[in-house]
Design a protein around this motif. Sequence first.
Motif, mmCIF file in Angstrom:
data_model
loop_
_atom_site.group_PDB
_atom_site.id
_atom_site.type_symbol
_atom_site.label_atom_id
_atom_site.label_comp_id
_atom_site.label_asym_id
_atom_site.label_seq_id
_atom_site.Cartn_x
_atom_site.Cartn_y
_atom_site.Cartn_z
ATOM 1 N N ILE A 44 0.886 -1.037 0.159
ATOM 2 C CA ILE A 44 -0.007 -0.132 0.135
ATOM 3 C C ILE A 44 0.703 1.372 -0.081
ATOM 4 O O ILE A 44 0.707 2.262 -0.690
ATOM 5 C CB ILE A 44 -1.019 -0.141 1.332
ATOM 6 N N GLY A 45 1.943 1.320 0.929
ATOM 7 C CA GLY A 45 2.665 2.377 0.776
ATOM 8 C C GLY A 45 3.201 2.476 -0.596
ATOM 9 O O GLY A 45 3.675 3.566 -1.069
ATOM 10 N N LEU A 166 -5.024 -4.614 12.071
ATOM 11 C CA LEU A 166 -5.017 -3.313 12.543
ATOM 12 C C LEU A 166 -4.225 -2.439 11.768
ATOM 13 O O LEU A 166 -4.667 -1.422 11.205
ATOM 14 C CB LEU A 166 -4.602 -3.198 13.991
ATOM 15 N N LEU A 167 -2.922 -2.715 11.599
ATOM 16 C CA LEU A 167 -2.054 -2.117 10.678
ATOM 17 C C LEU A 167 -2.595 -1.900 9.323
ATOM 18 O O LEU A 167 -2.505 -0.786 8.778
ATOM 19 C CB LEU A 167 -0.673 -2.784 10.667
ATOM 20 N N PHE A 168 -3.088 -3.072 8.580
ATOM 21 C CA PHE A 168 -3.157 -3.223 7.119
ATOM 22 C C PHE A 168 -4.508 -2.113 7.170
ATOM 23 O O PHE A 168 -4.397 -1.289 6.332
ATOM 24 C CB PHE A 168 -3.818 -4.462 7.074
ATOM 25 N N ALA A 171 -3.539 1.601 7.375
ATOM 26 C CA ALA A 171 -2.906 1.937 6.003
ATOM 27 C C ALA A 171 -4.096 2.107 4.880
ATOM 28 O O ALA A 171 -3.854 3.156 4.258
ATOM 29 C CB ALA A 171 -1.868 1.286 5.810
ATOM 30 N N LEU A 172 -4.778 1.137 4.843
ATOM 31 C CA LEU A 172 -5.821 0.974 3.688
ATOM 32 C C LEU A 172 -7.051 2.234 3.747
ATOM 33 O O LEU A 172 -7.097 3.069 2.849
ATOM 34 C CB LEU A 172 -6.691 -0.283 3.913
ATOM 35 N N LEU A 173 -7.484 2.412 4.928
ATOM 36 C CA LEU A 173 -8.371 3.512 5.330
ATOM 37 C C LEU A 173 -7.542 5.060 4.942
ATOM 38 O O LEU A 173 -8.011 5.871 4.553
ATOM 39 C CB LEU A 173 -8.933 3.553 6.450
ATOM 40 N N ALA A 221 6.467 1.714 8.655
ATOM 41 C CA ALA A 221 5.460 1.059 9.559
ATOM 42 C C ALA A 221 5.392 -0.385 9.236
ATOM 43 O O ALA A 221 5.280 -1.007 10.235
ATOM 44 C CB ALA A 221 4.176 1.794 9.551
ATOM 45 N N ALA A 222 5.015 -0.648 8.028
ATOM 46 C CA ALA A 222 5.106 -2.145 7.835
ATOM 47 C C ALA A 222 6.352 -2.865 8.159
ATOM 48 O O ALA A 222 6.467 -4.120 8.807
ATOM 49 C CB ALA A 222 4.970 -2.362 6.234
#
Lengths: 314, 232, 308
Positions: A44-45, A166-168, A171-173, A221-222
Amino acid sequence: MSLSARSIALHMSLIAILFILCFTLSDYHQGNLARILVLATYAIGYNVLFGYTGLLSLGHAMFFAAGLYGLGLPMHLAGLAPLPAFVIGVLCAALLSALVALLALRTIGVAFMIVTLMFAQCVFLSILYFGTWTRGDEGFVIPQAARQIMGLDLTDPTTRYLAALLLFSTALLITARIMQQRFGHVLIAVRENEERTQMLGYDVFRHKFLAVVISGSISGAAGAAYGLLFGYVGATFASVQYSIFPLLWVLLGGAGTTIGPLVGAVFMFYLIDYSSGFTNAYMLIAGVALVLLVLFARSGIMGEIRKRWVPWLP
Amino acid sequence: MTVLETKNLTRHFGGLTAVDAVDFTLQKGGIHALIGPNGAGKSTFVGMVSGRIPASAGEVWFNGRDISGWPAHKRMRLGMAYTFQITAIYARLSLFENIALAQGTRDRAAATKALARVALADRIDQVAGDLSYGHQRLLEIAMGVAQAPRLLILDEPTQGLSESEIAGFNTLIRSLAGDTTILLIEHNMDVVMSLADEITVLQRGAVLATGTPDEISANRHVQDAYLGRETC
Amino acid sequence: MEFGPHLLLATLEGAVGAAVLALTALGLSLVFGVMRVVNVAHGEFYMLGAVVAWFVASTLGSAPATGFVAALLIAPVCAAVVAMAADRLVLKRLHYDPEATIVATIGILYIMQQTALMGFGPEARPVAPPFNTRIALPWVEWGENGLALFYPWGLSTTSYKLFVIAAAAAILIGFALFLSRSRFGLIMRATQLDRETALAFGIPVERVYSLVFGLGAALAAFAAVLIVPIQQAHYLMGADPLLLSFIVVIIGGLGSLRGTVVAALLIGMSDGIISVFFSPTLAKILATLLVALVLVFRPQGLYGKKRA
């Protein structure tokens, strides 16, 4: 339904499905999917820069590694707690990406690709060079005892899966939101026609700079999350291969789509996982996929779906 | 009131002087045409005014401010708009997205209105790259208009337009004049003569003459240098 | 060993590296210069050359010289054929779009490397040099009886290493002549200057591109055959020459052949010398950083001319 309502509905149902999967999948696939969610966050990044802004970086592993080592080294060497270490990891990636942006954005096109590749190579070699602390290729393990946040044991498979989710989701939102705002529209404008965008009064450099920093920070962050959730920090994650992976995932899933990075990461992960069962030359799959994608399906899976059936797809 | 002023504006390319110490003023609200043979330095001149091309020497003043060292995007934000000689639109985005980026808001009604001025309102959801060449040029002009600029710079806007599209273009530009100052590079002398309040003739990077259309057509130097030998 | 003899030894080792690097980088530079394609798979053609050399040498067996000469002929041809196929099947279909070809050549890199892993295996395999006489080198020193010539222990090279330097020099000179004198050289230079005009003059640009891509790969493969009696063939051996070639081509100016050769000598020699005295990793970090900064601040290279 309006466009943004549809996209919120899509993202929320995706997150809901991923949440349910946590409790229905076998242990093996739950573990895989947790890993994939972290890697998809990395993608995503990458997508922010490549998919939306049109800048092809060949060095994103340095941001992933900045997060990974930014978290890992303070924990490993100074016994820092996970949360502050995570913050340090993301900050390291943000700083590194700001520095890289200032230099690399002076170039365009092929030169930008090569400059990012070279900077990433410097980071990779530096990790090897400072082997006394980083333990180089071999890397180091963050022990189970250190991977606890407020009584939650991140080594427990379900907790780990939910943390990855939660991390994903964050990032997605965040990226979906950014891309619906003016800033995001201008990023796309830069991708489509940089000079026109400049001549419409937009500060192209500022937008590209922020895109690199956002992209690098999410990748970092990932990386930090990867170290925390899977407990291993090693130089492999800074190698060229880990710069190529997000490109591959995003190309496969669909550059410039919000859920393409996840789709690409899932497909590639299982393809490689499956093939590594009977050959050690599993990177062959990655090579073939790259060539085929660039030849025949530049828009990737979600991009094709958007083109053919679902034009509103975010 | 003076909208734009250049002092001693100069540009060298290697050993070649493309624009040579041009002093130029533009009054508010008029339509000013910039003509001259190929290679006279017209595009380079407006390039320096808009900030696309850095000047080698000289100053640019806009609305009473010295903007000589400013980057292009800041000049645009101060109230300039610029249409390219070679069509520059977002070919893979919809007409709506194109206009929205130009006007800076996603106000659909305003975008429809902007497109209606070039008779493209019914195509608002089409992809810009699917338009015919003439329509793409009109879209770019509509984008310039949608920026609501104080100064609209048009670099050969009628190139590739049909007769009826040119007539529509003339009407549009006349309707803007008054609020918007227009600086027009144009090869089509019919368009120049029917639109311009004032004409500046450039030759080899320098101003050869400035005047009303009548004065310019009567000017012997201009006839010798340019109009008499104009074949296209 | 004293510092002086040590430096002489390092210089000789550096010269061998520089000679091989010059050939490899020349291939990369040629492809970029004429086709504007950044061939990330260039190092794999080098690897292919070494692997083919091992296959040829081990098939022909007994006499190392026969195997070596055969490899010198066969390996570049093999690399050229593979490269031309890649050009026809992939690059041409991408219309040589710069960014797309980079992604595609990354794919080709992995395909070649992993195919080598499957067919050739993960081991490093040696190829015997055709001749390998040890040549002791003299050193002068001020002794009890004035200036004296002596042979320090360990200061030596081999006839094969000198041959590598000579062979590379011969190829470079031959290539320069080929480029300036031959008809194909002229056609290549014309295509490099202006693709459209070349097309208008009836030059079959696509065929020229194929041949150039093949030639670039053949140069890398040839360099690899020269080095493989010293370094052994391995499926991952393409990475270092790729990185060094990049450095050379960028420092020398993208697409400038003379700059490439000068930079190759410079980088090859200093890499050899620095690696003897300092950590090779640190040398690589500094070189890579330098190159990145050259690209950022002086994209035409240190040797190339500024474009108008």
